[in-house]
Scaffold this motif. Structure first.
Motif, short mmCIF file in Angstrom:
data_model
loop_
_atom_site.label_atom_id
_atom_site.label_comp_id
_atom_site.label_asym_id
_atom_site.label_seq_id
_atom_site.Cartn_x
_atom_site.Cartn_y
_atom_site.Cartn_z
N SER A 89 0.70 -1.10 -0.02
CA SER A 89 -0.07 0.03 0.17
C SER A 89 0.81 1.09 -0.05
O SER A 89 2.02 1.12 0.73
CB SER A 89 -0.90 -0.02 1.06
N SER A 90 0.37 2.33 -0.89
CA SER A 90 1.25 3.54 -0.79
C SER A 90 0.55 4.46 0.21
O SER A 90 -0.25 3.82 1.14
CB SER A 90 1.19 4.08 -2.05
N ALA A 91 0.71 5.70 0.53
CA ALA A 91 0.52 6.52 1.51
C ALA A 91 -1.08 6.68 1.35
O ALA A 91 -1.57 8.04 0.82
CB ALA A 91 1.00 7.64 1.58
N THR A 92 -1.80 5.66 1.63
CA THR A 92 -3.35 5.96 1.32
C THR A 92 -3.85 4.79 2.59
O THR A 92 -3.66 3.92 2.83
CB THR A 92 -3.75 5.27 0.10
N ALA A 93 -5.17 5.43 3.06
CA ALA A 93 -5.73 4.81 4.15
C ALA A 93 -6.81 4.09 3.37
O ALA A 93 -7.62 4.63 2.48
CB ALA A 93 -6.40 5.69 5.09
N THR A 94 -6.97 2.75 3.61
CA THR A 94 -7.96 1.86 2.96
C THR A 94 -9.14 2.10 3.68
O THR A 94 -9.26 2.01 4.89
CB THR A 94 -7.24 0.29 2.92
N PRO A 95 -10.30 1.97 3.00
CA PRO A 95 -11.56 2.00 3.55
C PRO A 95 -11.76 0.71 4.61
O PRO A 95 -11.48 -0.27 4.42
CB PRO A 95 -12.67 1.77 2.63
N PRO A 96 -12.42 1.21 5.94
CA PRO A 96 -12.76 0.05 6.88
C PRO A 96 -13.47 -0.85 6.36
O PRO A 96 -13.73 -2.05 6.73
CB PRO A 96 -13.13 0.84 8.10
N ALA A 108 -5.63 -2.14 4.41
CA ALA A 108 -4.42 -1.37 5.10
C ALA A 108 -4.53 -1.26 6.65
O ALA A 108 -3.50 -0.81 7.33
CB ALA A 108 -3.96 -0.53 4.39
N CYS A 109 -5.78 -1.60 7.02
CA CYS A 109 -6.04 -1.18 8.35
C CYS A 109 -5.26 -2.41 9.43
O CYS A 109 -4.99 -1.91 10.36
CB CYS A 109 -7.66 -1.19 8.76
N ARG A 112 0.02 -4.41 6.05
CA ARG A 112 0.55 -3.81 5.01
C ARG A 112 1.88 -4.48 4.72
O ARG A 112 2.44 -5.07 5.64
CB ARG A 112 0.49 -2.34 5.10
#
Lengths: 116, 175
Positions: A89-96, A108-109, A112
């Protein structure tokens, strides 16, 4: 360290990158002993996966030996041979939502895989 | 997943990729024991690799503890995930947060933080819900812009030199 870097569709190069470090108490640092190329890597290589950033290192099919552990890691010890799995994962927050739907491999929560 | 000592790295990579993929395909295709099935491929595991696969116990064998199949998400997957909450990772680089998330997740990647014009395009993309095509189109556009930005960044002295030469030439002609 030397690592593969994505430069654009169908273009990769071996470049020097900073040594990886623990960034979260649940992080584990592995020394990769064997890696394979997945079909997903080919899609990334062709630039077909949205938000593939220049400089990213591909690879998520690998085996390694635990070299360093975060303080919250309880299920692994130094010297263990785990087989991780997960998206880079790049600098991105993945949806819960992907976690609550059970798709932990897309989240990514919880985990990763970063080649830096 | 911890690996038994007697398994080689090559066997691990083969078994943990090929077999789970086929397993999930069979499961999602509702293939039951005895059903006729057709499969294509060139990978033919050795006898000892097949033996290793059969004595490996899948973690999600029981449907009640099978969080890896989206179709089971409605019934029991939420109940199966009972982990303590994770500590929050500190954001030392800009992190894009999708509109579907609305907050920083406990863990995130920090490899390639967004920057430049491509970063702005990606930021705009993540403001669109993920079920809209516009989100993915903007992210792909951001990828292409990122490639050109990185090329210009690597050759910035050449680009700046060419621009300076162009300005000088233009001024000389104007005079």
């Amino acid at each position: 360290m030397l690592a593969m870097a994505y430069l654009g569709p169908s273009r990769v190069k071996a470049v020097k990158k900073p040594e990886p470090r623990l960034e979260h108490p649940n992080d584990v640092l592995l020394r990769v002993t064997r890696a394979a190329i997945c079909g997903s890597d080919v899609h990334l290589y062709h630039g077909l996966i949205p938000d593939t950033r220049v400089g990213s290192t591909f690879g998520h099919e690998f085996v390694g030996v635990v070299e360093e552990l975060g303080p919250s890691v309880e299920t692994l010890a130094r010297g263990d041979r785990p087989r991780p799995s997960g998206p880079a994962s790049s600098a991105t927050a993945t949806p819960p939502a992907v976690t609550t739907a059970g798709r932990r491999n897309s989240c990514a929560c919880r985990s990763r895989t970063s080649g830096r | 997943m911890k690996i038994p000592d007697d398994m080689s790295d090559e066997d691990v990579l083969l078994l943990t990729d090929v077999f789970p993929t086929g397993y999930q395909a069979a499961e999602m295709g509702s293939i039951a024991e005895g059903d006729p099935a057709f499969g294509g491929g060139v990978i033919r595991p050795r006898k000892e690799q097949r033996s290793m696969a059969t004595r490996t116990e899948p973690a999600d064998r029981r449907p009640s503890s099978r969080p890896g199949v989206p179709m089971y998400g409605r019934a029991g997957a939420r109940a199966a995930i009972t982990r303590p909450p994770l500590d929050q990772q500190r954001a030392e680089v800009p992190v894009l947060i999708g509109v579907d998330v609305g907050r920083l997740t406990p863990v995130f990647g920090t490899m390639q933080p967004p920057r430049g014009l491509s970063g702005l395009i990606r930021r705009a993309g993540y403001r669109i819900p993920e079920h809209k095509a516009g989100r993915w189109m903007l992210l792909l556009l951001g990828d292409r812009v990122d490639v050109w930005e990185s090329r210009l960044r690597r050759r910035r002295w050449l680009v700046l030199g060419a621009a300076a030469a162009g300005v000088l030439l233009w001024r000389r002609r104007a005079a």
